[in-house]
Design an enzyme around this catalytic site. Structure first.
Site, PDB file in Angstrom:
ATOM      1  NE  ARG A  63       9.607   3.548 -18.016  1.00 43.35           N
ATOM      2  CZ  ARG A  63       9.658   4.665 -17.292  1.00 43.35           C
ATOM      3  NH1 ARG A  63       9.519   5.835 -17.887  1.00 43.35           N
ATOM      4  NH2 ARG A  63       9.857   4.614 -15.984  1.00 43.35           N
ATOM      5  CE  LYS A 170       2.263   2.500   1.631  1.00 43.06           C
ATOM      6  NZ  LYS A 170       3.263   3.543   1.468  1.00 43.06           N
ATOM      7  CG  ASP A 199      -2.389  -0.888   3.519  1.00 37.76           C
ATOM      8  OD1 ASP A 199      -1.235  -1.309   3.695  1.00 37.76           O
ATOM      9  OD2 ASP A 199      -2.921  -0.043   4.258  1.00 37.76           O
ATOM     10  CG  HIS A 200       2.651  -4.012   2.226  1.00 32.64           C
ATOM     11  ND1 HIS A 200       2.894  -2.704   1.862  1.00 32.64           N
ATOM     12  CD2 HIS A 200       3.404  -4.243   3.322  1.00 32.64           C
ATOM     13  CE1 HIS A 200       3.771  -2.174   2.694  1.00 32.64           C
ATOM     14  NE2 HIS A 200       4.094  -3.083   3.584  1.00 32.64           N
ATOM     15  CG  ASP A 257       5.120   6.218   2.573  1.00 30.63           C
ATOM     16  OD1 ASP A 257       4.752   5.905   1.430  1.00 30.63           O
ATOM     17  OD2 ASP A 257       5.909   5.526   3.249  1.00 30.63           O
ATOM     18  CG  HIS A 262       0.615   1.259   5.744  1.00 26.67           C
ATOM     19  ND1 HIS A 262       0.048   0.505   4.752  1.00 26.67           N
ATOM     20  CD2 HIS A 262       1.912   1.407   5.399  1.00 26.67           C
ATOM     21  CE1 HIS A 262       0.968   0.221   3.834  1.00 26.67           C
ATOM     22  NE2 HIS A 262       2.099   0.760   4.207  1.00 26.67           N
TER      23      HIS A 262
END
Length: 520
Positions: A63, A170, A199-200, A257, A262
């Protein structure tokens, strides 16, 4: 017959990997930290390793009212700060020329028409052949609207041999019902094979090496089961607090989270059966079997098998969670979770899996601890040895990626005494690897169409199903006492007691320096 030059090229590809095919990447939310800190450095590393196509282009979409040159200049000014190694000016010049930017609102159809035109332009200029992948680095509130706008603009239609993919960050949903709804919603615009839920953690070398370590070494697979393993611990601890993410974190919390994504991913890779190949769905089928074998705990057991915590004031002036920016002074949001799970299958019957994760803990570390059963003591009854320590295998995921094994050895001398021995190897020391962001492998795999390290819809929904009883009980009951652990410690006392009831204890990695709790 191939020439020597062609053979050299083939050998190089087999050894180092083949470059991804021509494509364009669109980052929605490109003005955020993730882009400059992780995604751009990861793409640059792929280019440096000759894994990025020569026919590649990048479009930032956000934006912020910027032009392409302004966006390009900003990224160029910051790359040296966030790159994992020294930046080659010539290579960066080549890469930066392929960066474009579009300013627009994610809900505005006109912005997507502009995006469509820009992608057509980069097809012509850079030869990206109509192959696009869209990275949603935005708030989860925008996932569904963006995907539907892409669908309405015809940007996810795979035509004339081109491919279209979407990477979604996520958290994927807030609970079981919302995850199912989101899956159904985005599948109305995309096929499952086009969806890459990232998922890093799975980009870490040691995470990827879990399967190689387990299945390529004949000495470990025979003992990787309930007969030899006493229990498994998985820890993902951070020393930082919520920093500037207080507004998001106070509505999410550590359970949402970290646990369904994870930590459950690490559980599945640690516990899964050998797949018949490394094909994406074959591997993910085995991971899903593990998740489906984890029975959700009965609600009456939540208070004894799940612990929540919130950090208070710690040493060296570390603030309490409730005093962090944009956090409610009466917040009941957890910043720490520990839980005890079981996998109800033949390999892992009665072997507890202890999981813990939290903010403002004593050390930044992610590791998987495989603790083996103790050897019988009978042989040592008439010696100076008073107890045998169990062997322990530790897979270190971060910050120092590697593997260590502890075992007992006789201390030199006329008396039989045992001492602990640690054998360790560190990836960066042994393989002299260039530091990575953790996103390189994931972006590269998406370009190749390899979804092995990305979550499938059934994996996501099953993960939320497992944690549902914990969410229900914690939502109905006020925390007994918050805050209940000091910032810079290893977490609440209740987590230690959970293991002590089983005559076990947490494995805490040594904290090398007094300042370690403030480092990240």
């Amino acid at each position: 017959m191939a020439t020597s030059e062609q053979m050299s090229s083939i050998e190089s590809i087999e050894k180092h990997g083949r470059p991804a095919g021509a494509c364009a990447m669109v980052i929605s939310g490109a003005s955020g930290d993730l882009t400059k800190r992780k995604l751009i450095p990861a793409l640059y590393n792929l280019a440096k390793d000759n894994l990025l196509a020569k026919d590649f282009a990048l479009i930032g979409f956000a934006r912020n009212e910027l032009g392409s040159q302004q966006f390009r200049d900003g990224i160029s000014a910051e790359i040296s700060q966030f790159a994992t190694a020294k930046v080659d000016p010539e290579l960066w010049n080549w890469f930066s020329r392929r960066i474009n930017y579009i300013a627009g609102d994610f809900s505005d159809p006109a912005a997507y028409q502009q995006l469509k035109q820009t992608l057509a332009d980069v097809d012509k200029e850079h030869g990206t052949q109509g192959n696009y992948f869209f990275y949603l680095a935005t708030s989860p509130d925008f996932f569904s609207p963006i995907i539907h706008q892409l669908g309405n603009a015809g940007l996810v239609n795979e035509e004339n041999g081109s491919w279209r993919r979407v990477i979604i960050e996520k958290p994927f949903g807030r609970d079981y019902d919302s995850a199912r709804k989101l899956n159904a919603d985005i599948r109305s615009a995309l096929d499952e094979k086009q969806i890459y839920r990232i998922d890093h953690y799975l980009g870490k070398e040691t995470v990827q090496n879990i399967l190689v370590f387990r299945f390529a070494n004949g000495i470990f697979e025979p003992i990787w089961n309930r007969r030899y393993i006493d229990h498994i611990q998985i820890t993902a601890s951070e020393t930082v607090g919520v920093e500037q993410r207080g507004m998001y974190y106070d509505t999410a919390g550590t359970l949402r989270d970290m646990l369904p994504n994870h930590l459950f991913q690490l559980v599945t890779l640690t516990a899964m059966e050998p797949p018949i190949s490394f094909d994406a769905d074959v591997v993910r089928d085995e991971q899903t079997k593990i998740l489906k074998a984890i029975p959700p705990m009965p609600e009456e057991e939540v208070l004894t098998r799940a612990v929540r915590g919130q950090y208070g004031v710690g040493d060296r002036g570390m603030p309490a969670y409730r005093t962090e920016p944009m956090v409610s002074p009466t917040s009941r949001t957890e910043t720490y979770v520990a839980t005890k799970l079981f996998i109800d299958n033949w390999r892992w019957a009665d072997v507890p899996f202890y999981l813990r994760t939290g903010k403002r803990l004593a050390k930044r570390v992610t590791e998987i601890v495989i603790q083996f059963k103790r050897a019988p003591f009978v042989l040592f009854r008439k010696t100076a040895v008073d107890r045998l320590e169990p062997n322990r295998l530790v897979l270190h995921l971060q910050p120092d990626e590697g593997i260590s094994l502890s075992f007992g050895a006789k201390i030199p001398g006329p008396v039989v005494r045992l001492g602990g021995v640690d054998m360790s190897f560190n990836y960066k020391d042994y393989f002299k690897a260039t530091p990575q962001t953790g996103y390189e492998r994931l972006l590269y795999d998406c370009m190749l169409g390899d979804a092995t390290l990305f979550q499938r819809s059934d994996m996501v929904e099953t993960g939320w199903h497992i944690v549902a009883p914990i969410q229900d009980v914690w939502g109905a009951l006020e925390p007994r006492r918050f805050p209940n652990y000091a910032a810079g410690s290893w977490g609440p006392r209740e987590a230690d007691e959970m293991l002590e009831r089983d005559h076990r204890h947490w494995f805490n990695s040594p904290v090398e320096h007094a300042s370690a709790a403030n480092a990240d």
